[in-house]
Write an enzyme that holds these catalytic residues in place. Sequence first.
Site, PDB file in Angstrom:
ATOM      1  N   LYS A  38       0.849  -1.199   0.000  1.00  0.00           N
ATOM      2  CA  LYS A  38       0.000   0.000   0.000  1.00  0.00           C
ATOM      3  C   LYS A  38       0.882   1.245   0.000  1.00  0.00           C
ATOM      4  O   LYS A  38       2.081   1.159   0.338  1.00  0.00           O
ATOM      5  CB  LYS A  38      -0.920  -0.015   1.223  1.00  0.00           C
ATOM      6  CG  LYS A  38      -0.176  -0.048   2.561  1.00  0.00           C
ATOM      7  CD  LYS A  38      -1.114  -0.337   3.730  1.00  0.00           C
ATOM      8  CE  LYS A  38      -0.342  -0.341   5.041  1.00  0.00           C
ATOM      9  NZ  LYS A  38      -1.184  -0.803   6.170  1.00  0.00           N
ATOM     10  N   TYR A 252      15.903  30.385   7.480  1.00  0.00           N
ATOM     11  CA  TYR A 252      14.677  31.040   7.963  1.00  0.00           C
ATOM     12  C   TYR A 252      14.685  31.142   9.494  1.00  0.00           C
ATOM     13  O   TYR A 252      15.056  30.193  10.183  1.00  0.00           O
ATOM     14  CB  TYR A 252      13.448  30.238   7.554  1.00  0.00           C
ATOM     15  CG  TYR A 252      13.057  30.383   6.102  1.00  0.00           C
ATOM     16  CD1 TYR A 252      12.711  31.630   5.576  1.00  0.00           C
ATOM     17  CD2 TYR A 252      13.005  29.273   5.273  1.00  0.00           C
ATOM     18  CE1 TYR A 252      12.329  31.753   4.249  1.00  0.00           C
ATOM     19  CE2 TYR A 252      12.623  29.392   3.946  1.00  0.00           C
ATOM     20  CZ  TYR A 252      12.289  30.640   3.439  1.00  0.00           C
ATOM     21  OH  TYR A 252      11.913  30.750   2.128  1.00  0.00           O
ATOM     22  N   MET A 300      11.739  24.275   2.259  1.00  0.00           N
ATOM     23  CA  MET A 300      10.980  23.444   1.317  1.00  0.00           C
ATOM     24  C   MET A 300      11.888  22.645   0.385  1.00  0.00           C
ATOM     25  O   MET A 300      11.676  21.463   0.134  1.00  0.00           O
ATOM     26  CB  MET A 300      10.028  24.320   0.493  1.00  0.00           C
ATOM     27  CG  MET A 300       9.077  23.515  -0.373  1.00  0.00           C
ATOM     28  SD  MET A 300       8.022  24.547  -1.403  1.00  0.00           S
ATOM     29  CE  MET A 300       7.067  25.438  -0.195  1.00  0.00           C
TER      30      MET A 300
HETATM   31  C1  LIG Z   1      -0.364  -1.798   6.842  1.00  0.00           C
HETATM   32  C2  LIG Z   1      -0.952  -3.089   7.272  1.00  0.00           C
HETATM   33  C3  LIG Z   1      -0.146  -4.219   7.438  1.00  0.00           C
HETATM   34  C4  LIG Z   1       1.365  -4.167   7.362  1.00  0.00           C
HETATM   35  O1  LIG Z   1       1.839  -3.704   8.593  1.00  0.00           O
HETATM   36  P1  LIG Z   1       3.418  -3.591   8.889  1.00  0.00           P
HETATM   37  O2  LIG Z   1       3.459  -3.183  10.313  1.00  0.00           O
HETATM   38  O3  LIG Z   1       3.946  -2.521   7.992  1.00  0.00           O
HETATM   39  O4  LIG Z   1       4.013  -4.909   8.616  1.00  0.00           O
HETATM   40  C5  LIG Z   1      -0.762  -5.429   7.714  1.00  0.00           C
HETATM   41  N1  LIG Z   1      -2.100  -5.514   7.851  1.00  0.00           N
HETATM   42  C6  LIG Z   1      -2.908  -4.438   7.727  1.00  0.00           C
HETATM   43  C7  LIG Z   1      -4.376  -4.604   7.918  1.00  0.00           C
HETATM   44  C8  LIG Z   1      -2.365  -3.196   7.454  1.00  0.00           C
HETATM   45  O5  LIG Z   1      -3.163  -2.131   7.362  1.00  0.00           O
END
Ligand SMILES: *Cc1c(COP(=O)(O)O)cnc(C)c1O
Length: 357
Positions: A38, A252, A300
């Site tokens: 993801k 800054y 930035m």
């Molecule tokens: C993001 C996620 C994972 C992976 O988690 P990690 O701690 O990065 O290994 C697994 N299961 C779900 C439901 C997640 O949202």
Amino acid sequence: MGIEATQALLTVDLGAIVANWRDLRARHAPGEVAGVVKADAYGLGAAEVGRALCDAGCRTFFVAHLAEGMALRAALGPGPRIAVLNGFPPGADEDAALVPVLNHLGDVAAHAARPPEAGAILHVDTGMARLGLDAKELAVLAEDPGRLGGIRLLAVMSHLACADEPAHPLNARQAARFAEACARLPPAPRSLANSSGIFLGADYATDLARAGCALYGINPTPDQPNPMRQVVTLDAPVLQMREIASGDTVGYGATWSATQPARVATVALGYADGYLRSLSGRSAGTFQGRPIRLIARVSMDLVTFDATDHPELRVGDRIRVIGPERTPDAIAADAGTIGYEILTSLGPRYRRVQLPG
Ligand SMILES: *Cc1c(COP(=O)(O)O)cnc(C)c1O
């Protein structure tokens, strides 16, 4: 100078990601380990990471959004299973090439109306209280499994809230609730552990772990040395060098002032690249393996380093800001966050190079 000379270089070691996946798979055997890709594989490139893991034999992937799933499907072809953690939005019914995670009874009803061969993963909440069937919904479904219609349950999953804290009492409670929930549902493969969960031992081993952070080199056992290989290096070029006098200020807000004559290196990297502003004056890089101190505010597009003790540093040289010497976890500690946020913040302006898997 080529255009890259003023661009920071982000190197992603796909070989290290594959080695991390194999390591996790060995620890979780005989269960499978899915790749959680993801958020563009935590900022590292879902297509490239997905292909490398696929080639290594990974058969199951998780993304958060349907659009991420469709992009990954296009990159990986028809082979691997791609599950969508946040579920399908209404109207996405036809997309049988992806697997929805069913997070509540409404999802179950919507999916039961789809073609029966389309599989799904059922998510039961055991203590996170975000997504997944709650206890009441689970009871309804357990009483009336007919609600599943022809759904082919590819897995029942739950998600641990505290797996990175092995002594936390919620871990055992979640494992027990998950076992109870599975016993009340039609038989299906089970999926519980995230990266840290893999390290919690046999009570947390299931048919399918879902590993994200550990693949990318983040320490899944924060109280102990990191068992994973480092994956990311970030090298940012020096755009300009200047000598300043004692009392001169930098950046800054004029938050840093020289207490002696100093050499300042201005580097092409900033918070727009995910180098967080909260790192201002609190982190460091390395040049030729030696530490070089970050000074003044992160802006930035630019950051400044105190190069007084690095007389050999020149315009065009690169300062390493992420690497084995300063891991995403270490930078996260400097910034008051977690390694996940450092990786997912990495911006789009880098020249990205993948070392082969
Ligand atoms: C993001 C996620 C994972 C992976 O988690 P990690 O701690 O990065 O290994 C697994 N299961 C779900 C439901 C997640 O949202």
